[in-house]
Design an enzyme around this catalytic site. Structure first.
Site, PDB file in Angstrom:
ATOM      1  N   LYS A  61       0.811  -1.219   0.000  1.00 18.81           N
ATOM      2  CA  LYS A  61       0.000   0.000   0.000  1.00 18.81           C
ATOM      3  C   LYS A  61       0.844   1.269   0.000  1.00 18.81           C
ATOM      4  O   LYS A  61       0.363   2.338  -0.392  1.00 18.81           O
ATOM      5  CB  LYS A  61      -0.941   0.000   1.210  1.00 18.81           C
ATOM      6  CG  LYS A  61      -1.782  -1.242   1.356  1.00 18.81           C
ATOM      7  CD  LYS A  61      -2.602  -1.566   0.117  1.00 18.81           C
ATOM      8  CE  LYS A  61      -3.457  -2.811   0.333  1.00 18.81           C
ATOM      9  NZ  LYS A  61      -4.233  -3.177  -0.861  1.00 18.81           N
ATOM     10  N   TYR A  85     -12.562 -14.376   3.291  1.00 11.19           N
ATOM     11  CA  TYR A  85     -11.541 -13.368   3.557  1.00 11.19           C
ATOM     12  C   TYR A  85     -11.045 -13.452   5.002  1.00 11.19           C
ATOM     13  O   TYR A  85     -11.836 -13.529   5.944  1.00 11.19           O
ATOM     14  CB  TYR A  85     -12.123 -11.973   3.304  1.00 11.19           C
ATOM     15  CG  TYR A  85     -11.163 -10.850   3.616  1.00 11.19           C
ATOM     16  CD1 TYR A  85     -10.311 -10.346   2.647  1.00 11.19           C
ATOM     17  CD2 TYR A  85     -11.097 -10.312   4.906  1.00 11.19           C
ATOM     18  CE1 TYR A  85      -9.417  -9.326   2.943  1.00 11.19           C
ATOM     19  CE2 TYR A  85     -10.204  -9.294   5.209  1.00 11.19           C
ATOM     20  CZ  TYR A  85      -9.362  -8.814   4.227  1.00 11.19           C
ATOM     21  OH  TYR A  85      -8.470  -7.809   4.525  1.00 11.19           O
ATOM     22  N   TYR A  89      -3.383 -12.057   2.828  1.00 15.02           N
ATOM     23  CA  TYR A  89      -3.084 -11.793   1.417  1.00 15.02           C
ATOM     24  C   TYR A  89      -1.915 -12.623   0.887  1.00 15.02           C
ATOM     25  O   TYR A  89      -2.077 -13.493   0.040  1.00 15.02           O
ATOM     26  CB  TYR A  89      -2.779 -10.302   1.211  1.00 15.02           C
ATOM     27  CG  TYR A  89      -4.004  -9.437   1.191  1.00 15.02           C
ATOM     28  CD1 TYR A  89      -4.693  -9.202   0.010  1.00 15.02           C
ATOM     29  CD2 TYR A  89      -4.481  -8.851   2.362  1.00 15.02           C
ATOM     30  CE1 TYR A  89      -5.828  -8.413  -0.023  1.00 15.02           C
ATOM     31  CE2 TYR A  89      -5.622  -8.056   2.355  1.00 15.02           C
ATOM     32  CZ  TYR A  89      -6.289  -7.835   1.163  1.00 15.02           C
ATOM     33  OH  TYR A  89      -7.415  -7.059   1.152  1.00 15.02           O
TER      34      TYR A  89
END
Length: 341
Positions: free
Chosen positions: A56, A269, A295
């Site tokens: 990010k 998730y 992730y």
């Protein structure tokens, strides 16, 4: 494989320096030997520097750059409770002297109370971010935009960042990463046949695909979905890729150019499957690398599964994008301990 001959001219967009770049590309010889498959390499975007690193930060260089141009005094964003994006956004706000307010979605079911206190949440608090929780299933971007509007009415100058930093501005960070990979190949002569990564909020995969396409650099990007079914993820990545290419002033691409494998999502998730936990163990014990349970480990599980299934040629060179997130490991302590004992 053609190499980029022209710059993407990312300097025309507002940007602020937050990221250690270029990040290294390293071989993974012991994992390669263990799997008996193609040569495996890793792009270490866990080493971007800001707040323990992660993907990010590349996006935030452009998002925060735009916020500074707009003279914002606060960053507002959203993510799941253990969001890596939120952690890095909170740190970026500190670095440029802004406040940060975040919404945390209770997206992962059946976690104990410590899940909302340790890992990334602890770091969010350390960076001084203010936060509030939301139940699962809401339109979190709409929720965060509404909070941003309220803060503006109260006299703040908020800059809203969507979840994952995944809009055309944020995706420019991975256009830059695509350029970095192409430059590495030009300088070293080392080329790759495929790139594999975990894909969630879409900005990282969309930016890479857009960047490679804009440069005419033929490197397929396989996204291993961490949440959504294949078709839905493909459409979401494609939509953002098109918007990013439009921002760059480049013609779009067909949906067929978007590659997604949804076979490693597991129960959902943030819920590690056995393949997720295996990937964490294998990379720790064979390459000394830490993956996160949400992730990067699901992305690596996909890569391992593809190698075992013969998806790649034995002579291929496959690059894995490590998106960071090891700080979230502490929120999954019980499952990790059970998996290694």
């Amino acid at each position: 494989m053609p190499l980029a001959s022209a710059t993407l001219d990312l300097g025309r967009f507002p940007r602020t320096q937050l990221c250690h770049r270029p990040t290294p590309i390293e071989s993974m010889p012991r994992l390669t030997e263990l799997l008996g498959g193609p040569q495996l390499f890793v792009k270490r975007d866990d080493c971007t520097g800001l707040a323990m690193g992660g993907n990010k930060t590349r996006k935030l260089e452009f998002l925060v750059g735009e916020a500074m141009k707009e003279k914002a005094d606060m960053l507002v964003t959203q993510g799941a409770v253990q969001s890596n994006h939120v952690r890095q956004t909170a740190a970026a706000a500190c670095k440029v002297g802004m406040k940060c307010h975040v919404l945390l979605e209770r997206r992962v079911p059946d976690r104990d109370a410590s899940y909302e206190e340790t890992g990334n949440v602890l770091l969010d608090r350390l960076f001084g971010a203010t936060y509030e929780f939301r139940p699962s299933g809401l339109d979190m971007n709409a929720e965060a935009q509404a909070v941003s509007d309220t803060l503006a009415e109260q006299g703040h100058r908020p800059y809203f960042i969507p979840g994952g930093g995944s809009n055309p501005t944020g995706a420019l960070g991975y256009v830059g990463c695509a350029e970095e990979i192409a430059e590495h190949s030009r300088e070293t002569g080392q080329t790759f046949d495929s790139l594999v990564m975990g894909t969630g909020s879409t900005g990282t995969q969309a930016g890479l695909v857009a960047g490679f396409h804009a440069m005419g650099y033929a490197l397929p990007v396989m996204g291993v979905s961490v949440r959504q079914p294949r078709e839905r993820q493909m459409n979401a990545v494609h939509a953002l890729t098109q918007k990013t290419l439009e921002k760059l002033g480049v013609d779009g691409i067909p949906l067929s150019k978007i590659l997604v494998d949804d076979g490693y999502v597991g129960e959902g998730y943030g819920i590690p499957a056995e393949s997720t936990l295996e990937a964490i163990r294998l990379l720790a014990r064979h390459e000394g690398l830490l993956l996160d349970p949400v992730y990067s480990a699901k992305g690596m599980a996909g890569l391992i599964g593809m190698v075992r299934a013969g998806f790649f040629k034995p002579t291929d060179k496959v690059l894995f994008l490590h998106t960071g997130g090891a700080s979230a490991l502490f929120a999954y302590e019980d499952q990790l301990i059970a998996s290694i004992t």
